[in-house]
Design a protein around this motif. Structure first.
Motif, PDB file in Angstrom:
ATOM      1  N   ALA A  41       0.825  -1.201   0.000  1.00 55.57           N
ATOM      2  CA  ALA A  41       0.000   0.000   0.000  1.00 55.57           C
ATOM      3  C   ALA A  41       0.862   1.256   0.000  1.00 55.57           C
ATOM      4  O   ALA A  41       0.474   2.287  -0.582  1.00 55.57           O
ATOM      5  CB  ALA A  41      -0.938  -0.001   1.204  1.00 55.57           C
ATOM      6  N   ALA A  42       2.031   1.190   0.640  1.00 54.10           N
ATOM      7  CA  ALA A  42       2.934   2.338   0.683  1.00 54.10           C
ATOM      8  C   ALA A  42       3.653   2.545  -0.639  1.00 54.10           C
ATOM      9  O   ALA A  42       4.021   3.681  -0.992  1.00 54.10           O
ATOM     10  CB  ALA A  42       3.954   2.152   1.806  1.00 54.10           C
ATOM     11  N   TRP A  43       3.868   1.469  -1.387  1.00 54.94           N
ATOM     12  CA  TRP A  43       4.674   1.527  -2.606  1.00 54.94           C
ATOM     13  C   TRP A  43       3.860   1.610  -3.899  1.00 54.94           C
ATOM     14  O   TRP A  43       4.295   2.239  -4.866  1.00 54.94           O
ATOM     15  CB  TRP A  43       5.549   0.279  -2.708  1.00 54.94           C
ATOM     16  N   LEU A  44       2.710   0.932  -3.942  1.00 49.05           N
ATOM     17  CA  LEU A  44       2.031   0.692  -5.213  1.00 49.05           C
ATOM     18  C   LEU A  44       0.626   1.281  -5.229  1.00 49.05           C
ATOM     19  O   LEU A  44       0.053   1.620  -4.192  1.00 49.05           O
ATOM     20  CB  LEU A  44       1.935  -0.815  -5.475  1.00 49.05           C
ATOM     21  N   LEU A  45       0.084   1.370  -6.447  1.00 50.58           N
ATOM     22  CA  LEU A  45      -1.303   1.755  -6.664  1.00 50.58           C
ATOM     23  C   LEU A  45      -2.073   0.552  -7.199  1.00 50.58           C
ATOM     24  O   LEU A  45      -1.472  -0.365  -7.779  1.00 50.58           O
ATOM     25  CB  LEU A  45      -1.382   2.901  -7.676  1.00 50.58           C
ATOM     26  N   PRO A  46      -3.384   0.502  -7.009  1.00 49.75           N
ATOM     27  CA  PRO A  46      -4.163  -0.601  -7.586  1.00 49.75           C
ATOM     28  C   PRO A  46      -3.886  -0.726  -9.084  1.00 49.75           C
ATOM     29  O   PRO A  46      -3.829   0.277  -9.809  1.00 49.75           O
ATOM     30  CB  PRO A  46      -5.616  -0.181  -7.314  1.00 49.75           C
ATOM     31  N   GLY A  47      -3.697  -1.941  -9.526  1.00 50.41           N
ATOM     32  CA  GLY A  47      -3.386  -2.200 -10.921  1.00 50.41           C
ATOM     33  C   GLY A  47      -1.908  -2.308 -11.222  1.00 50.41           C
ATOM     34  O   GLY A  47      -1.524  -2.804 -12.295  1.00 50.41           O
ATOM     35  N   ASP A  48      -1.052  -1.827 -10.305  1.00 49.64           N
ATOM     36  CA  ASP A  48       0.391  -1.955 -10.520  1.00 49.64           C
ATOM     37  C   ASP A  48       0.795  -3.425 -10.553  1.00 49.64           C
ATOM     38  O   ASP A  48       0.212  -4.264  -9.849  1.00 49.64           O
ATOM     39  CB  ASP A  48       1.162  -1.238  -9.411  1.00 49.64           C
ATOM     40  N   ARG A  49       1.833  -3.694 -11.331  1.00 52.02           N
ATOM     41  CA  ARG A  49       2.310  -5.068 -11.474  1.00 52.02           C
ATOM     42  C   ARG A  49       3.397  -5.373 -10.451  1.00 52.02           C
ATOM     43  O   ARG A  49       4.245  -4.534 -10.164  1.00 52.02           O
ATOM     44  CB  ARG A  49       2.854  -5.284 -12.893  1.00 52.02           C
ATOM     45  N   ILE A  50       3.356  -6.609  -9.931  1.00 56.72           N
ATOM     46  CA  ILE A  50       4.343  -7.051  -8.956  1.00 56.72           C
ATOM     47  C   ILE A  50       4.771  -8.478  -9.292  1.00 56.72           C
ATOM     48  O   ILE A  50       3.939  -9.342  -9.552  1.00 56.72           O
ATOM     49  CB  ILE A  50       3.793  -6.955  -7.509  1.00 56.72           C
ATOM     50  N   ALA A  51       6.074  -8.703  -9.308  1.00 57.94           N
ATOM     51  CA  ALA A  51       6.624 -10.036  -9.590  1.00 57.94           C
ATOM     52  C   ALA A  51       6.546 -10.878  -8.319  1.00 57.94           C
ATOM     53  O   ALA A  51       7.002 -10.464  -7.255  1.00 57.94           O
ATOM     54  CB  ALA A  51       8.065  -9.912 -10.065  1.00 57.94           C
ATOM     55  N   VAL A  52       5.956 -12.067  -8.439  1.00 54.57           N
ATOM     56  CA  VAL A  52       5.818 -12.980  -7.302  1.00 54.57           C
ATOM     57  C   VAL A  52       6.181 -14.391  -7.738  1.00 54.57           C
ATOM     58  O   VAL A  52       6.126 -14.735  -8.927  1.00 54.57           O
ATOM     59  CB  VAL A  52       4.385 -12.982  -6.728  1.00 54.57           C
ATOM     60  N   GLU A  53       6.540 -15.210  -6.765  1.00 47.79           N
ATOM     61  CA  GLU A  53       6.844 -16.610  -7.062  1.00 47.79           C
ATOM     62  C   GLU A  53       5.595 -17.330  -7.545  1.00 47.79           C
ATOM     63  O   GLU A  53       4.478 -17.039  -7.110  1.00 47.79           O
ATOM     64  CB  GLU A  53       7.390 -17.297  -5.810  1.00 47.79           C
ATOM     65  N   ASP A  54       5.791 -18.288  -8.428  1.00 50.70           N
ATOM     66  CA  ASP A  54       4.704 -19.125  -8.934  1.00 50.70           C
ATOM     67  C   ASP A  54       5.145 -20.585  -8.827  1.00 50.70           C
ATOM     68  O   ASP A  54       6.019 -21.001  -9.583  1.00 50.70           O
ATOM     69  CB  ASP A  54       4.389 -18.762 -10.388  1.00 50.70           C
ATOM     70  N   PRO A  55       4.573 -21.346  -7.863  1.00 46.81           N
ATOM     71  CA  PRO A  55       3.442 -21.022  -6.987  1.00 46.81           C
ATOM     72  C   PRO A  55       3.810 -20.000  -5.915  1.00 46.81           C
ATOM     73  O   PRO A  55       4.976 -19.815  -5.594  1.00 46.81           O
ATOM     74  CB  PRO A  55       3.090 -22.379  -6.371  1.00 46.81           C
ATOM     75  N   CYS A  56       2.755 -19.387  -5.351  1.00 48.48           N
ATOM     76  CA  CYS A  56       2.941 -18.274  -4.421  1.00 48.48           C
ATOM     77  C   CYS A  56       2.208 -18.560  -3.112  1.00 48.48           C
ATOM     78  O   CYS A  56       1.146 -19.203  -3.108  1.00 48.48           O
ATOM     79  CB  CYS A  56       2.399 -16.990  -5.046  1.00 48.48           C
ATOM     80  N   PHE A  57       2.782 -18.071  -2.015  1.00 44.32           N
ATOM     81  CA  PHE A  57       2.132 -18.192  -0.709  1.00 44.32           C
ATOM     82  C   PHE A  57       0.718 -17.641  -0.784  1.00 44.32           C
ATOM     83  O   PHE A  57       0.486 -16.531  -1.280  1.00 44.32           O
ATOM     84  CB  PHE A  57       2.957 -17.448   0.336  1.00 44.32           C
ATOM     85  N   LEU A  58      -0.240 -18.398  -0.258  1.00 43.73           N
ATOM     86  CA  LEU A  58      -1.648 -18.039  -0.402  1.00 43.73           C
ATOM     87  C   LEU A  58      -1.972 -16.712   0.280  1.00 43.73           C
ATOM     88  O   LEU A  58      -2.776 -15.922  -0.226  1.00 43.73           O
ATOM     89  CB  LEU A  58      -2.517 -19.163   0.166  1.00 43.73           C
ATOM     90  N   GLY A  59      -1.351 -16.447   1.444  1.00 44.47           N
ATOM     91  CA  GLY A  59      -1.598 -15.182   2.118  1.00 44.47           C
ATOM     92  C   GLY A  59      -1.199 -13.990   1.270  1.00 44.47           C
ATOM     93  O   GLY A  59      -1.900 -12.969   1.230  1.00 44.47           O
ATOM     94  N   SER A  60      -0.074 -14.111   0.559  1.00 45.48           N
ATOM     95  CA  SER A  60       0.363 -13.022  -0.319  1.00 45.48           C
ATOM     96  C   SER A  60      -0.586 -12.855  -1.487  1.00 45.48           C
ATOM     97  O   SER A  60      -0.925 -11.729  -1.874  1.00 45.48           O
ATOM     98  CB  SER A  60       1.787 -13.306  -0.824  1.00 45.48           C
ATOM     99  N   LEU A  61      -1.028 -13.960  -2.074  1.00 50.10           N
ATOM    100  CA  LEU A  61      -1.984 -13.875  -3.183  1.00 50.10           C
ATOM    101  C   LEU A  61      -3.281 -13.206  -2.737  1.00 50.10           C
ATOM    102  O   LEU A  61      -3.858 -12.400  -3.472  1.00 50.10           O
ATOM    103  CB  LEU A  61      -2.281 -15.274  -3.729  1.00 50.10           C
ATOM    104  N   ASN A  62      -3.726 -13.533  -1.534  1.00 47.24           N
ATOM    105  CA  ASN A  62      -4.962 -12.914  -1.031  1.00 47.24           C
ATOM    106  C   ASN A  62      -4.806 -11.405  -0.883  1.00 47.24           C
ATOM    107  O   ASN A  62      -5.727 -10.638  -1.172  1.00 47.24           O
ATOM    108  CB  ASN A  62      -5.353 -13.541   0.307  1.00 47.24           C
ATOM    109  N   VAL A  63      -3.628 -10.959  -0.408  1.00 47.23           N
ATOM    110  CA  VAL A  63      -3.375  -9.526  -0.291  1.00 47.23           C
ATOM    111  C   VAL A  63      -3.423  -8.872  -1.665  1.00 47.23           C
ATOM    112  O   VAL A  63      -4.069  -7.820  -1.855  1.00 47.23           O
ATOM    113  CB  VAL A  63      -2.005  -9.267   0.368  1.00 47.23           C
ATOM    114  N   LEU A  64      -2.756  -9.468  -2.651  1.00 47.42           N
ATOM    115  CA  LEU A  64      -2.728  -8.889  -3.997  1.00 47.42           C
ATOM    116  C   LEU A  64      -4.132  -8.795  -4.581  1.00 47.42           C
ATOM    117  O   LEU A  64      -4.490  -7.781  -5.197  1.00 47.42           O
ATOM    118  CB  LEU A  64      -1.838  -9.731  -4.908  1.00 47.42           C
ATOM    119  N   ASN A  65      -4.919  -9.840  -4.390  1.00 45.88           N
ATOM    120  CA  ASN A  65      -6.279  -9.832  -4.929  1.00 45.88           C
ATOM    121  C   ASN A  65      -7.145  -8.788  -4.232  1.00 45.88           C
ATOM    122  O   ASN A  65      -7.966  -8.118  -4.867  1.00 45.88           O
ATOM    123  CB  ASN A  65      -6.907 -11.220  -4.773  1.00 45.88           C
ATOM    124  N   ALA A  66      -6.949  -8.623  -2.921  1.00 45.86           N
ATOM    125  CA  ALA A  66      -7.786  -7.700  -2.156  1.00 45.86           C
ATOM    126  C   ALA A  66      -7.538  -6.249  -2.543  1.00 45.86           C
ATOM    127  O   ALA A  66      -8.469  -5.436  -2.560  1.00 45.86           O
ATOM    128  CB  ALA A  66      -7.549  -7.898  -0.657  1.00 45.86           C
TER     129      ALA A  66
END
Length: 313
Positions: A41-66
């Motif tokens: 929230a401090a770094w990005l705006l909604p819609g910004d792209r972020i590189a994540v591991e695939d597969p990814c920790f579910l908690g992190s995916l939930n944050v990104l989706n929210a």
């Protein structure tokens, strides 16, 4: 910094100093996932792209989706994020990278020195990209920490959870970062909860300041690793190979196709495991995440028998 107990601050810096750029800021969050949400929230705006591991920790995916960030998948092997896959995500416009250096969830992968160096060299070519390192397993890890952070003044953060070694209800994490990020985090905290509970801080400090309790934490990390390796060996002799090396509370068992038949068959045998597909960003993510840290020897043998039986489905 006024809301961080001085004793806890000293313990945090003893853990973080060797792995952070000089002059870093120290903050607290309500656990690692809370830290990830606040940082993005401090770094990005909604819609910004972020590189994540695939597969990814579910908690992190939930944050990104929210919050509406767009995840760019980076493939993972036994040594963590793959360099060329991260390069593709950076070239596709990633504004931040979220990376797990040890005990990646769900695969158990950890960066080695060679991979970390290659990732660090790649990131140095993208100084505008913020780097978030989620070292959630640090206090239990049996692996060395290898930094991917270029020393170039970018926005960065390193999270270390206290919930893993001290218990899931003790929602605390140390957060080291650059000064600008620290200022943004403090402003965000000030408008909400205001501070991280001093009762929780006192509880964490009491445990971590005790040599006896630190020895128990170290012993727990060793036992978790022994149980994981024991299950891997039990599966190997039953003809079910698993990726090596692996660390963490879970075993990752890749599968060639959808995991739900195995999940249901294991449930019928009394085991609750997580279907790997929920961790997928782009790739199918077929596999099983199996939490084995609390299982005894007899349970591990029975689990290995049952896994070998259902893998043929």
């Amino acid at each position: 910094m006024g809301t961080v107990d001085p004793r806890l601050q000293a313990l945090a810096r003893a853990s973080l100093d060797a792995d952070c750029p000089e002059g870093y800021a120290l903050e607290l969050t309500h656990g690692a996932v809370d830290g990830i949400e606040r940082l993005l929230a401090a770094w990005l705006l909604p819609g910004d792209r972020i590189a994540v591991e695939d597969p990814c920790f579910l908690g992190s995916l939930n944050v990104l989706n929210a919050v509406g960030h767009a995840p760019l998948p980076v493939t993972v092997d036994a040594h963590g994020m793959q360099v060329e896959s991260l390069r593709q995500a950076l070239e596709a416009g990633a504004r931040a990278v979220l990376l797990t250096p040890r005990a990646h969830n769900p695969t158990g992968a950890s960066l080695d020195a060679k991979r970390a160096r290659a990732l660090r060299q790649l990131l140095a070519a993208y100084p505008q990209v913020a780097v978030l390192v989620d070292d959630h397993y640090a206090l239990l890890s049996q692996q060395a920490y290898h930094s991917v952070l270029p020393l170039d003044g970018r926005r960065w953060a390193l999270l270390r959870s206290l919930s893993k070694p001290l218990g899931p209800d003790l929602r605390l994490a140390w957060l080291a970062c650059d000064d600008e990020t620290a200022m943004r985090l403090r402003l965000r905290l000030a408008s909400g909860t205001g501070w991280v509970s001093h009762l929780l801080q006192d509880a964490a400090t009491s445990v971590l300041a005790s040599a006896t309790q630190r020895a128990k934490i170290a012993s727990a990390g060793e036992r978790y690793q022994q149980r994981l390796q024991s299950l891997q060996e039990l599966l190997r002799v039953r003809g079910v190979p698993t990726p090596l090396p692996m660390e963490g509370l879970n075993l990752w068992l890749p599968l060639p196709a959808d995991s739900h038949p195995q999940v249901l068959a294991l449930a019928a045998r009394g085991w609750h495991v997580r279907a790997g597909e929920v961790f997928a960003v782009a790739a199918p993510g077929h596999g099983l995440r199996i939490t084995c840290a609390a299982l005894g020897a007899a349970q591990l043998r029975q689990l290995a028998d049952d896994l070998a039986a259902v893998c043929s489905l």
